[in-house]
Design a protein around this motif. Structure first.
Motif, PDB file in Angstrom:
ATOM      1  N   HIS A  34       0.816  -1.088   0.001  1.00  0.00           N
ATOM      2  CA  HIS A  34       0.105  -0.134  -0.009  1.00  0.00           C
ATOM      3  C   HIS A  34       0.889   1.331   0.038  1.00  0.00           C
ATOM      4  CE1 HIS A  34      -1.942   3.422   1.981  1.00  0.00           C
ATOM      5  NE2 HIS A  34      -2.842   3.103   1.290  1.00  0.00           N
ATOM      6  N   GLN A  35       2.064   1.322   0.985  1.00  0.00           N
ATOM      7  CA  GLN A  35       2.791   2.301   1.011  1.00  0.00           C
ATOM      8  C   GLN A  35       3.481   2.643  -0.290  1.00  0.00           C
ATOM      9  OE1 GLN A  35       6.417   2.457   3.421  1.00  0.00           O
ATOM     10  NE2 GLN A  35       5.614   4.645   4.190  1.00  0.00           N
ATOM     11  N   VAL A  36       3.831   1.476  -1.125  1.00  0.00           N
ATOM     12  CA  VAL A  36       4.837   1.532  -2.333  1.00  0.00           C
ATOM     13  C   VAL A  36       3.629   2.078  -3.328  1.00  0.00           C
ATOM     14  CG1 VAL A  36       5.609   0.285  -4.216  1.00  0.00           C
ATOM     15  CG2 VAL A  36       6.431  -0.088  -1.967  1.00  0.00           C
ATOM     16  N   ALA A  37       2.350   1.652  -3.330  1.00  0.00           N
ATOM     17  CA  ALA A  37       1.418   2.204  -4.395  1.00  0.00           C
ATOM     18  C   ALA A  37       1.301   3.881  -3.846  1.00  0.00           C
ATOM     19  CB  ALA A  37      -0.042   1.456  -4.018  1.00  0.00           C
ATOM     20  N   VAL A  38       1.237   4.400  -2.942  1.00  0.00           N
ATOM     21  CA  VAL A  38       0.951   5.556  -2.676  1.00  0.00           C
ATOM     22  C   VAL A  38       1.953   6.410  -3.353  1.00  0.00           C
ATOM     23  CG1 VAL A  38       0.943   7.491  -0.869  1.00  0.00           C
ATOM     24  CG2 VAL A  38      -0.673   5.467  -0.602  1.00  0.00           C
ATOM     25  N   LEU A  39       3.216   5.861  -2.851  1.00  0.00           N
ATOM     26  CA  LEU A  39       4.668   6.520  -3.495  1.00  0.00           C
ATOM     27  C   LEU A  39       4.834   6.472  -4.991  1.00  0.00           C
ATOM     28  CD1 LEU A  39       7.074   5.108  -0.519  1.00  0.00           C
ATOM     29  CD2 LEU A  39       6.009   7.535  -0.839  1.00  0.00           C
ATOM     30  N   ALA A  40       4.520   5.318  -5.519  1.00  0.00           N
ATOM     31  CA  ALA A  40       4.625   5.286  -7.109  1.00  0.00           C
ATOM     32  C   ALA A  40       3.497   6.033  -7.498  1.00  0.00           C
ATOM     33  CB  ALA A  40       4.406   3.715  -7.296  1.00  0.00           C
ATOM     34  N   HIS A  41       2.473   6.149  -7.112  1.00  0.00           N
ATOM     35  CA  HIS A  41       1.378   7.300  -7.731  1.00  0.00           C
ATOM     36  C   HIS A  41       2.095   8.410  -7.682  1.00  0.00           C
ATOM     37  CE1 HIS A  41      -2.252   9.757  -7.387  1.00  0.00           C
ATOM     38  NE2 HIS A  41      -2.681   8.994  -8.471  1.00  0.00           N
ATOM     39  N   ALA A  42       2.453   9.066  -6.388  1.00  0.00           N
ATOM     40  CA  ALA A  42       3.054  10.369  -6.241  1.00  0.00           C
ATOM     41  C   ALA A  42       4.277  10.339  -7.282  1.00  0.00           C
ATOM     42  CB  ALA A  42       3.537  10.248  -4.758  1.00  0.00           C
ATOM     43  N   LEU A  43       4.955   9.562  -7.544  1.00  0.00           N
ATOM     44  CA  LEU A  43       6.268   9.771  -8.464  1.00  0.00           C
ATOM     45  C   LEU A  43       5.763   9.937  -9.625  1.00  0.00           C
ATOM     46  CD1 LEU A  43       8.666   7.094  -6.966  1.00  0.00           C
ATOM     47  CD2 LEU A  43       8.820   9.714  -6.612  1.00  0.00           C
TER      48      LEU A  43
END
Length: 191
Positions: A34-43
């Motif tokens: 979930h955290q990686v998804a939030v970060l990948a979306h942000a990137l």
């Protein structure tokens, strides 16, 4: 005929990360994803806004949600072991590919194609964003553990930060320059 893809995906919560390290708080691959998804979306959003990117932030987020799904079947191989030797790294990539195919086989045949890109991440650019977000998530775990007084993560934080600094994704550098410091703060300091 019953299919077991989604029940297997729900088992991500049982696979803990950082198995060789003493943790003040365990982290499983479901919450990590979930955290990686939030970060990948942000990137992806940052890349599109500031660096002329054309990446679908939703595709990056979905790929990140599934990026460790194979670990349901393989378990989490610690980074120092996974990347210590090229033969181990290559063999583990093969094991991951088999696990990904096994997971996809748990879907009805007419749905497999709809999930294949999310599970295998064939797009090299999406893969690069997810890898950057994954490394960023590892760094944030180190920050969290050190804030809790766990010096076991001191060297991992240094090594992970160095790897982040060498990553060529410009959106990652932007994120680090504008958002990373906030993760060192307490709740009161964030307000």
């Amino acid at each position: 005929m019953p299919y077991h893809f989604f029940p297997m995906i729900s088992r991500m919560r049982y696979i803990n990360r950082w198995g060789l390290m003493r943790n003040t708080r365990l982290e499983n691959i479901q919450e990590h994803s979930h955290q990686v998804a939030v970060l990948a979306h942000a990137l992806a959003v940052i890349e599109n806004r500031y660096f002329g990117g054309q990446t679908d932030p939703g595709a990056a987020a979905v790929a990140a949600l599934y990026h460790d799904a194979s670990e349901i079947l393989t378990g989490d191989m610690p980074t120092p072991i996974k990347y210590d030797n090229p033969d181990i790294q290559s063999a583990y990539k093969d094991v991951e590919a088999v696990a990904e195919r096994k997971l996809l086989s748990m879907l009805p045949p007419d749905l497999r194609g709809d999930f294949e890109e999310a599970v295998t991440i064939p797009d090299p650019h999406i893969r690069a964003l997810v890898k950057a977000a994954d490394k960023l998530s590892a760094y944030l775990k180190c920050v969290e553990e050190l804030k809790a007084g766990n010096t076991e993560f001191k060297k991992a934080k240094e090594q992970t930060y160095a790897a982040l600094c060498q990553n060529p994704v410009p959106a990652l550098r932007y994120f680090m320059d504008h958002f990373l410091e906030g993760f060192e703060l307490t709740l009161d300091e964030l307000n």
